[in-house]
Design a protein around this motif. Structure first.
Motif, PDB file in Angstrom:
ATOM      1  N   SER A   1       0.825  -1.214   0.000  1.00  0.00           N
ATOM      2  CA  SER A   1       0.000   0.000   0.000  1.00  0.00           C
ATOM      3  C   SER A   1       0.858   1.262   0.000  1.00  0.00           C
ATOM      4  CB  SER A   1      -0.922   0.001   1.221  1.00  0.00           C
ATOM      5  OG  SER A   1      -1.820  -1.082   1.175  1.00  0.00           O
ATOM      6  N   PHE A   2       1.983   1.231   0.716  1.00  0.00           N
ATOM      7  CA  PHE A   2       2.818   2.435   0.773  1.00  0.00           C
ATOM      8  C   PHE A   2       3.458   2.723  -0.594  1.00  0.00           C
ATOM      9  CE2 PHE A   2       5.754  -1.001   1.841  1.00  0.00           C
ATOM     10  CZ  PHE A   2       6.880  -0.678   1.093  1.00  0.00           C
ATOM     11  N   TYR A   3       3.794   1.664  -1.342  1.00  0.00           N
ATOM     12  CA  TYR A   3       4.357   1.880  -2.670  1.00  0.00           C
ATOM     13  C   TYR A   3       3.291   2.408  -3.622  1.00  0.00           C
ATOM     14  CZ  TYR A   3       6.499   0.938  -7.199  1.00  0.00           C
ATOM     15  OH  TYR A   3       6.989   1.069  -8.475  1.00  0.00           O
ATOM     16  N   LEU A   4       2.093   1.837  -3.515  1.00  0.00           N
ATOM     17  CA  LEU A   4       0.982   2.316  -4.341  1.00  0.00           C
ATOM     18  C   LEU A   4       0.677   3.780  -4.040  1.00  0.00           C
ATOM     19  CD1 LEU A   4      -1.274   1.623  -6.385  1.00  0.00           C
ATOM     20  CD2 LEU A   4      -2.687   0.934  -4.441  1.00  0.00           C
ATOM     21  N   ALA A   5       0.724   4.151  -2.756  1.00  0.00           N
ATOM     22  CA  ALA A   5       0.462   5.537  -2.373  1.00  0.00           C
ATOM     23  C   ALA A   5       1.537   6.472  -2.922  1.00  0.00           C
ATOM     24  CB  ALA A   5       0.407   5.645  -0.849  1.00  0.00           C
ATOM     25  N   THR A   6       2.780   6.017  -2.922  1.00  0.00           N
ATOM     26  CA  THR A   6       3.875   6.837  -3.458  1.00  0.00           C
ATOM     27  C   THR A   6       3.710   7.074  -4.956  1.00  0.00           C
ATOM     28  OG1 THR A   6       5.358   5.925  -1.772  1.00  0.00           O
ATOM     29  CG2 THR A   6       6.369   7.042  -3.650  1.00  0.00           C
ATOM     30  N   VAL A   7       3.397   6.005  -5.694  1.00  0.00           N
ATOM     31  CA  VAL A   7       3.195   6.124  -7.139  1.00  0.00           C
ATOM     32  C   VAL A   7       1.971   6.986  -7.437  1.00  0.00           C
ATOM     33  CG1 VAL A   7       2.679   4.839  -9.253  1.00  0.00           C
ATOM     34  CG2 VAL A   7       4.308   3.919  -7.602  1.00  0.00           C
ATOM     35  N   TYR A   8       0.920   6.789  -6.667  1.00  0.00           N
ATOM     36  CA  TYR A   8      -0.319   7.560  -6.827  1.00  0.00           C
ATOM     37  C   TYR A   8      -0.043   9.053  -6.631  1.00  0.00           C
ATOM     38  CZ  TYR A   8      -5.174   8.992  -5.936  1.00  0.00           C
ATOM     39  OH  TYR A   8      -6.393   9.626  -5.974  1.00  0.00           O
ATOM     40  N   LEU A   9       0.695   9.370  -5.583  1.00  0.00           N
ATOM     41  CA  LEU A   9       1.000  10.775  -5.281  1.00  0.00           C
ATOM     42  C   LEU A   9       1.911  11.376  -6.347  1.00  0.00           C
ATOM     43  CD1 LEU A   9       0.318  12.801  -3.021  1.00  0.00           C
ATOM     44  CD2 LEU A   9       2.493  12.210  -1.967  1.00  0.00           C
TER      45      LEU A   9
ATOM     46  N   ALA B   1      -2.810   2.724   8.001  1.00  0.00           N
ATOM     47  CA  ALA B   1      -2.966   4.166   7.820  1.00  0.00           C
ATOM     48  C   ALA B   1      -1.831   4.963   8.438  1.00  0.00           C
ATOM     49  CB  ALA B   1      -4.295   4.627   8.427  1.00  0.00           C
ATOM     50  N   THR B   2      -1.078   4.352   9.368  1.00  0.00           N
ATOM     51  CA  THR B   2       0.040   5.066   9.995  1.00  0.00           C
ATOM     52  C   THR B   2       1.094   5.479   8.974  1.00  0.00           C
ATOM     53  OG1 THR B   2       1.173   2.982  10.476  1.00  0.00           O
ATOM     54  CG2 THR B   2      -0.279   3.860  12.174  1.00  0.00           C
ATOM     55  N   VAL B   3       1.275   4.637   7.950  1.00  0.00           N
ATOM     56  CA  VAL B   3       2.255   4.943   6.907  1.00  0.00           C
ATOM     57  C   VAL B   3       1.636   5.800   5.811  1.00  0.00           C
ATOM     58  CG1 VAL B   3       3.823   3.955   5.196  1.00  0.00           C
ATOM     59  CG2 VAL B   3       3.483   2.794   7.386  1.00  0.00           C
TER      60      VAL B   3
ATOM     61  N   GLN C   1       1.280   9.506   6.496  1.00  0.00           N
ATOM     62  CA  GLN C   1       2.559  10.214   6.427  1.00  0.00           C
ATOM     63  C   GLN C   1       2.894  10.566   4.979  1.00  0.00           C
ATOM     64  OE1 GLN C   1       4.080  10.901   9.262  1.00  0.00           O
ATOM     65  NE2 GLN C   1       5.951  11.852   8.508  1.00  0.00           N
ATOM     66  N   ILE C   2       2.583   9.671   4.057  1.00  0.00           N
ATOM     67  CA  ILE C   2       2.878   9.909   2.637  1.00  0.00           C
ATOM     68  C   ILE C   2       2.017  11.041   2.098  1.00  0.00           C
ATOM     69  CG2 ILE C   2       2.744   8.888   0.324  1.00  0.00           C
ATOM     70  CD1 ILE C   2       3.435   6.199   1.613  1.00  0.00           C
TER      71      ILE C   2
ATOM     72  N   ILE D   1      -1.392  13.902   5.806  1.00  0.00           N
ATOM     73  CA  ILE D   1      -2.670  14.113   6.489  1.00  0.00           C
ATOM     74  C   ILE D   1      -2.439  13.993   7.997  1.00  0.00           C
ATOM     75  CG2 ILE D   1      -4.976  13.153   6.875  1.00  0.00           C
ATOM     76  CD1 ILE D   1      -5.054  12.377   3.973  1.00  0.00           C
ATOM     77  N   PRO D   2      -2.773  14.999   8.771  1.00  0.00           N
ATOM     78  CA  PRO D   2      -2.490  14.989  10.211  1.00  0.00           C
ATOM     79  C   PRO D   2      -3.438  14.088  10.997  1.00  0.00           C
ATOM     80  CG  PRO D   2      -3.652  16.994   9.624  1.00  0.00           C
ATOM     81  CD  PRO D   2      -3.391  16.272   8.331  1.00  0.00           C
ATOM     82  N   GLY D   3      -3.450  12.813  10.639  1.00  0.00           N
ATOM     83  CA  GLY D   3      -4.291  11.850  11.331  1.00  0.00           C
ATOM     84  C   GLY D   3      -3.526  11.146  12.435  1.00  0.00           C
ATOM     85  N   PHE D   4      -4.068  10.040  12.885  1.00  0.00           N
ATOM     86  CA  PHE D   4      -3.499   9.310  14.014  1.00  0.00           C
ATOM     87  C   PHE D   4      -2.140   8.719  13.658  1.00  0.00           C
ATOM     88  CE2 PHE D   4      -3.411   5.822  17.185  1.00  0.00           C
ATOM     89  CZ  PHE D   4      -3.607   6.591  18.314  1.00  0.00           C
ATOM     90  N   GLY D   5      -2.031   8.163  12.447  1.00  0.00           N
ATOM     91  CA  GLY D   5      -0.763   7.596  12.020  1.00  0.00           C
ATOM     92  C   GLY D   5       0.312   8.651  11.878  1.00  0.00           C
TER      93      GLY D   5
END
Length: 313
Positions: free
Chosen positions: A151-159, A253-255, A258-259, A262-266
């Motif tokens: 998921s973190f890699y997908l989020a990086t590519v998405y961003l 969501a913690t990771v 951060q990507i 978003i100032p959430g819990f993670g």
């Protein structure tokens, strides 16, 4: 039946208490084993270049000189009085920061769960009604890819694509509710890819049951059988496992937060770990463990209720 339910709930509540006890105690133990001294980190942040005497004074002031079990016991007593202390990084009340950040994470996980449910049901139903095998095979391959990509890699590519190259979303300042959609999609891809094949198999299994044969003899169409018989029966069996995945989504969501900045819990957890903010870290570990444990307990209770209903039937 009600007596059995009460006993089962009581058993799960005892398990919850022991789980929170061991998780929070482990949090204190890991902080003690860390090479970074929280008193030194706090002194450097407040003073700049503190002396050894100043660090020791701060250690005494914050109670870090006490044995581990005493520190933990005081923290538990304060927790029972709904007092989680004050952040060492910003001076805010711990409750205040958590109450501000946690709803953002819950919003992201909620959107991710809705996205997963809709995707799983739509894709599974389309595959079931499709008369060709090729679309089903293609969907299976896509699901394997969705599960394999972190998921973190997908989020990086998405961003990188939508924010940097296409400028369709903001890289920073993501505080509106609409900004939760992007991280929710990145979190939801794994769950959708994981549960879609499971629901497809469950639908195929239901379609081969005896009641399905007699229903077809009565002239019911496949689409009617799917939406009014196969889908409800197949989905019930996946509910407990799906609830457990919601707990994992909270951890994931913690990771992702951060990507996407978003100032959430993670986001809060990562920043306070870097700051060695022990009151915030212990509270965040507690609430994260509580949320995951409650999701697992809900899954177990539903699974238990389904089994009891089948036994009675």
């Amino acid at each position: 039946m009600r007596q059995d339910m009460k006993k089962y709930i009581l058993k799960k509540m005892i398990e919850l208490i022991f789980t929170l006890f061991f998780v929070t105690l482990l949090s204190f133990l890991l902080m003690r084993l860390s090479s970074v001294d929280p008193a030194t980190a706090y002194a450097k942040r407040m003073i700049g270049s503190p002396t050894i005497e100043q660090i020791e004074a701060i250690r005494l002031q914050l109670g870090f000189d006490k044995p581990l079990l005493i520190q933990y016991g005081r923290w538990v007593i304060d927790l029972l009085h709904f007092d989680l202390g004050t952040s060492l990084a910003n001076g805010h009340k711990v409750w205040t920061d958590i109450a501000t950040a946690f709803p953002k994470t819950l919003g992201i996980v909620f959107i991710a769960s809705v996205f997963q449910i809709i995707t799983i049901i739509v894709l599974s139903c389309i595959a079931f009604l499709s008369p060709w095998k090729i679309p089903k095979s293609v969907l299976q391959i896509i699901c394997i890819l969705g599960v394999s990509i972190p998921s973190f890699y997908l989020a990086t590519v998405y961003l990188d694509y939508f924010a940097v190259k296409k400028s369709l979303i903001a890289v920073t300042g993501n505080t509106s509710f609409l900004s939760y959609i992007s991280p929710a999609l990145c979190i939801g891809v794994f769950g959708a890819s994981f549960y879609t094949p499971m629901l497809m198999d469950a639908l195929e299994h239901e379609s081969k049951e005896e009641y399905a044969f007699y229903a077809r003899c009565r002239g019911l169409s496949e689409s009617r059988l799917l939406f009014f018989h196969f889908l409800p029966r197949a989905a019930v069996g996946l509910i407990p496992s799906f609830l457990q995945s919601i707990g994992l989504a909270l951890a994931n969501a913690t990771v992702i937060e951060q990507i996407f900045s978003i100032p959430g819990f993670g986001y809060l957890i990562v920043n306070h770990v870097l700051d060695r903010d022990t009151p915030m870290i212990h509270a965040e570990v507690f609430f994260l463990a509580l949320a995951i444990a409650l999701c697992n307990i809900a899954a177990d209770l539903i699974q238990w209720a389904i089994q009891r209903k089948r036994e009675v039937a």
